[in-house]
Scaffold this motif. Structure first.
Motif, PDB file in Angstrom:
ATOM      1  N   VAL A 147     -16.606   3.283  37.493  1.00 33.56           N
ATOM      2  CA  VAL A 147     -15.395   4.017  37.311  1.00 33.56           C
ATOM      3  C   VAL A 147     -15.279   4.907  38.298  1.00 33.56           C
ATOM      4  O   VAL A 147     -14.127   5.270  39.020  1.00 33.56           O
ATOM      5  CB  VAL A 147     -15.677   4.597  36.094  1.00 33.56           C
ATOM      6  N   LEU A 148     -16.219   5.663  38.851  1.00 33.22           N
ATOM      7  CA  LEU A 148     -16.330   6.653  39.827  1.00 33.22           C
ATOM      8  C   LEU A 148     -16.062   5.982  41.291  1.00 33.22           C
ATOM      9  O   LEU A 148     -15.262   6.535  42.044  1.00 33.22           O
ATOM     10  CB  LEU A 148     -17.603   7.417  39.727  1.00 33.22           C
ATOM     11  N   TRP A 149     -16.534   4.885  41.426  1.00 35.98           N
ATOM     12  CA  TRP A 149     -16.502   4.155  42.889  1.00 35.98           C
ATOM     13  C   TRP A 149     -14.825   3.788  43.045  1.00 35.98           C
ATOM     14  O   TRP A 149     -14.272   4.202  43.864  1.00 35.98           O
ATOM     15  CB  TRP A 149     -17.162   2.629  42.764  1.00 35.98           C
ATOM     16  N   ALA A 150     -14.117   3.421  41.923  1.00 42.59           N
ATOM     17  CA  ALA A 150     -12.739   3.195  41.935  1.00 42.59           C
ATOM     18  C   ALA A 150     -12.051   4.487  41.991  1.00 42.59           C
ATOM     19  O   ALA A 150     -10.896   4.555  42.730  1.00 42.59           O
ATOM     20  CB  ALA A 150     -12.251   2.414  40.524  1.00 42.59           C
ATOM     21  N   MET A 151     -12.388   5.530  41.421  1.00 38.33           N
ATOM     22  CA  MET A 151     -11.590   6.870  41.546  1.00 38.33           C
ATOM     23  C   MET A 151     -11.839   7.357  43.031  1.00 38.33           C
ATOM     24  O   MET A 151     -10.983   7.819  43.677  1.00 38.33           O
ATOM     25  CB  MET A 151     -12.153   7.681  40.672  1.00 38.33           C
ATOM     26  N   MET A 152     -13.042   7.168  43.536  1.00 37.02           N
ATOM     27  CA  MET A 152     -13.053   7.341  45.156  1.00 37.02           C
ATOM     28  C   MET A 152     -12.083   6.468  45.880  1.00 37.02           C
ATOM     29  O   MET A 152     -11.571   7.142  46.906  1.00 37.02           O
ATOM     30  CB  MET A 152     -14.589   7.213  45.330  1.00 37.02           C
ATOM     31  N   VAL A 153     -11.988   5.309  45.562  1.00 39.19           N
ATOM     32  CA  VAL A 153     -11.210   4.509  46.085  1.00 39.19           C
ATOM     33  C   VAL A 153      -9.762   5.162  46.199  1.00 39.19           C
ATOM     34  O   VAL A 153      -8.884   4.899  47.330  1.00 39.19           O
ATOM     35  CB  VAL A 153     -11.081   2.931  45.908  1.00 39.19           C
ATOM     36  N   TYR A 154      -9.278   5.387  45.064  1.00 41.27           N
ATOM     37  CA  TYR A 154      -8.127   6.046  44.748  1.00 41.27           C
ATOM     38  C   TYR A 154      -7.690   7.409  45.595  1.00 41.27           C
ATOM     39  O   TYR A 154      -6.886   7.511  46.391  1.00 41.27           O
ATOM     40  CB  TYR A 154      -7.703   6.299  43.498  1.00 41.27           C
ATOM     41  N   TYR A 209     -12.974  -0.654  37.196  1.00 37.69           N
ATOM     42  CA  TYR A 209     -12.253  -0.321  38.283  1.00 37.69           C
ATOM     43  C   TYR A 209     -10.748   0.134  37.767  1.00 37.69           C
ATOM     44  O   TYR A 209     -10.186   1.023  38.147  1.00 37.69           O
ATOM     45  CB  TYR A 209     -11.924  -1.347  39.252  1.00 37.69           C
ATOM     46  N   THR A 210     -10.422  -0.549  36.939  1.00 37.90           N
ATOM     47  CA  THR A 210      -9.080  -0.390  36.266  1.00 37.90           C
ATOM     48  C   THR A 210      -8.872   1.189  35.686  1.00 37.90           C
ATOM     49  O   THR A 210      -8.289   1.835  35.848  1.00 37.90           O
ATOM     50  CB  THR A 210      -8.665  -1.370  35.062  1.00 37.90           C
ATOM     51  N   VAL A 211     -10.047   1.478  34.931  1.00 40.27           N
ATOM     52  CA  VAL A 211     -10.089   2.593  34.181  1.00 40.27           C
ATOM     53  C   VAL A 211     -10.287   3.767  35.452  1.00 40.27           C
ATOM     54  O   VAL A 211      -9.733   4.922  35.231  1.00 40.27           O
ATOM     55  CB  VAL A 211     -11.405   2.626  33.281  1.00 40.27           C
ATOM     56  N   GLY A 212     -11.203   3.674  36.440  1.00 41.07           N
ATOM     57  CA  GLY A 212     -11.375   4.452  37.437  1.00 41.07           C
ATOM     58  C   GLY A 212     -10.111   4.874  38.455  1.00 41.07           C
ATOM     59  O   GLY A 212      -9.705   5.950  38.601  1.00 41.07           O
ATOM     60  N   VAL A 213      -9.312   3.690  38.632  1.00 40.96           N
ATOM     61  CA  VAL A 213      -8.291   4.026  39.385  1.00 40.96           C
ATOM     62  C   VAL A 213      -6.959   4.665  38.580  1.00 40.96           C
ATOM     63  O   VAL A 213      -6.441   5.728  38.978  1.00 40.96           O
ATOM     64  CB  VAL A 213      -7.619   2.769  39.888  1.00 40.96           C
ATOM     65  N   GLY A 262      -1.506   0.960  43.455  1.00 48.24           N
ATOM     66  CA  GLY A 262      -1.478  -0.261  43.577  1.00 48.24           C
ATOM     67  C   GLY A 262      -2.577  -0.817  44.864  1.00 48.24           C
ATOM     68  O   GLY A 262      -3.214  -1.892  44.604  1.00 48.24           O
ATOM     69  N   VAL A 263      -2.616  -0.090  45.797  1.00 46.57           N
ATOM     70  CA  VAL A 263      -3.286  -0.257  46.775  1.00 46.57           C
ATOM     71  C   VAL A 263      -4.827  -0.300  46.432  1.00 46.57           C
ATOM     72  O   VAL A 263      -5.821  -1.083  46.839  1.00 46.57           O
ATOM     73  CB  VAL A 263      -3.267   0.488  48.153  1.00 46.57           C
ATOM     74  N   ALA A 264      -5.312   0.909  45.870  1.00 47.34           N
ATOM     75  CA  ALA A 264      -6.643   1.133  45.350  1.00 47.34           C
ATOM     76  C   ALA A 264      -7.114   0.067  44.194  1.00 47.34           C
ATOM     77  O   ALA A 264      -8.098  -0.277  44.395  1.00 47.34           O
ATOM     78  CB  ALA A 264      -6.660   2.688  44.739  1.00 47.34           C
ATOM     79  N   LEU A 265      -6.269   0.045  43.437  1.00 47.54           N
ATOM     80  CA  LEU A 265      -6.526  -1.177  42.257  1.00 47.54           C
ATOM     81  C   LEU A 265      -6.670  -2.639  42.996  1.00 47.54           C
ATOM     82  O   LEU A 265      -7.737  -3.349  43.005  1.00 47.54           O
ATOM     83  CB  LEU A 265      -5.447  -1.280  41.443  1.00 47.54           C
ATOM     84  N   SER A 266      -5.797  -2.760  43.726  1.00 45.80           N
ATOM     85  CA  SER A 266      -6.101  -4.157  44.843  1.00 45.80           C
ATOM     86  C   SER A 266      -7.251  -4.413  45.618  1.00 45.80           C
ATOM     87  O   SER A 266      -7.715  -5.222  45.397  1.00 45.80           O
ATOM     88  CB  SER A 266      -4.725  -4.541  45.381  1.00 45.80           C
ATOM     89  N   PHE A 267      -7.556  -3.273  46.326  1.00 47.88           N
ATOM     90  CA  PHE A 267      -8.600  -3.170  47.108  1.00 47.88           C
ATOM     91  C   PHE A 267      -9.955  -3.392  46.305  1.00 47.88           C
ATOM     92  O   PHE A 267     -10.774  -4.110  46.645  1.00 47.88           O
ATOM     93  CB  PHE A 267      -8.785  -1.861  47.738  1.00 47.88           C
ATOM     94  N   SER A 268      -9.984  -2.710  45.224  1.00 46.90           N
ATOM     95  CA  SER A 268     -11.096  -2.641  44.107  1.00 46.90           C
ATOM     96  C   SER A 268     -11.423  -3.887  43.744  1.00 46.90           C
ATOM     97  O   SER A 268     -12.290  -4.589  43.662  1.00 46.90           O
ATOM     98  CB  SER A 268     -10.976  -1.735  43.088  1.00 46.90           C
ATOM     99  N   TYR A 269     -10.161  -4.699  43.151  1.00 43.68           N
ATOM    100  CA  TYR A 269     -10.438  -6.044  42.737  1.00 43.68           C
ATOM    101  C   TYR A 269     -10.622  -7.119  43.918  1.00 43.68           C
ATOM    102  O   TYR A 269     -11.598  -7.942  43.552  1.00 43.68           O
ATOM    103  CB  TYR A 269      -8.825  -6.400  42.256  1.00 43.68           C
ATOM    104  N   LEU A 270     -10.152  -6.701  45.126  1.00 44.00           N
ATOM    105  CA  LEU A 270     -10.660  -7.744  46.114  1.00 44.00           C
ATOM    106  C   LEU A 270     -12.002  -7.654  46.386  1.00 44.00           C
ATOM    107  O   LEU A 270     -12.638  -8.758  46.821  1.00 44.00           O
ATOM    108  CB  LEU A 270      -9.884  -7.407  47.401  1.00 44.00           C
ATOM    109  N   ILE A 271     -12.628  -6.442  46.420  1.00 42.43           N
ATOM    110  CA  ILE A 271     -14.132  -6.177  46.705  1.00 42.43           C
ATOM    111  C   ILE A 271     -14.854  -7.052  45.629  1.00 42.43           C
ATOM    112  O   ILE A 271     -15.862  -7.784  45.725  1.00 42.43           O
ATOM    113  CB  ILE A 271     -14.400  -4.806  46.810  1.00 42.43           C
TER     114      ILE A 271
END
Length: 125
Positions: A37-44, A106-110, A61-70
């Motif tokens: 969750v924190l990783w995805a928040m960091m991406v956002y 990742y969804t929760v974090g972003v 959208g960019v942060a969520l897409s990037f997280s999903y792609l990873i």
């Protein structure tokens, strides 16, 4: 404003690393999910820092897409990418194996990052 996003990004990195230390946190739930969750928040917040002209919704959208792609990239295993994953930084950024629970984290974090950024007087538009 950029300084705020930089400090948030760095602070979240520290919290994320601490959440993975077994000697600091013995609660399995925290070790298994909070780091993601924190990783995805960091991406956002990193997205907000790097792409200053993007609106919050676009950053979401960019942060969520990037997280999903990873996460989806973890289904691909070739010697060159697995050698990157074998390094500490590569493992932290790219991960090791696909998990549906990571997609949920990742969804929760972003979403949490977006929510914090949307608090009155907190972030930019």
């Amino acid at each position: 404003m950029r300084l705020r996003y930089l400090l948030l990004t760095l602070g979240i990195v520290v919290l994320g690393l601490l959440s993975r230390k077994t000697s600091i946190c013995s609660i399995d739930f925290v070790r298994m999910y909070v780091g993601d969750v924190l990783w995805a928040m960091m991406v956002y917040f990193g997205c907000r820092l790097l792409f200053v002209s993007l609106k919050k919704s676009a950053s979401f959208g960019v942060a969520l897409s990037f997280s999903y792609l990873i996460e989806v990239s973890q289904l691909y295993h070739a010697p060159w990418i697995d050698s990157i994953r074998a390094t500490t930084l590569g493992g932290l950024v790219l991960g090791f194996g696909f998990l549906w629970s990571d997609i949920a984290c990742y969804t929760v974090g972003v979403t949490l990052g977006f929510w914090v950024d949307s608090l009155p007087g907190w972030g930019r538009k």
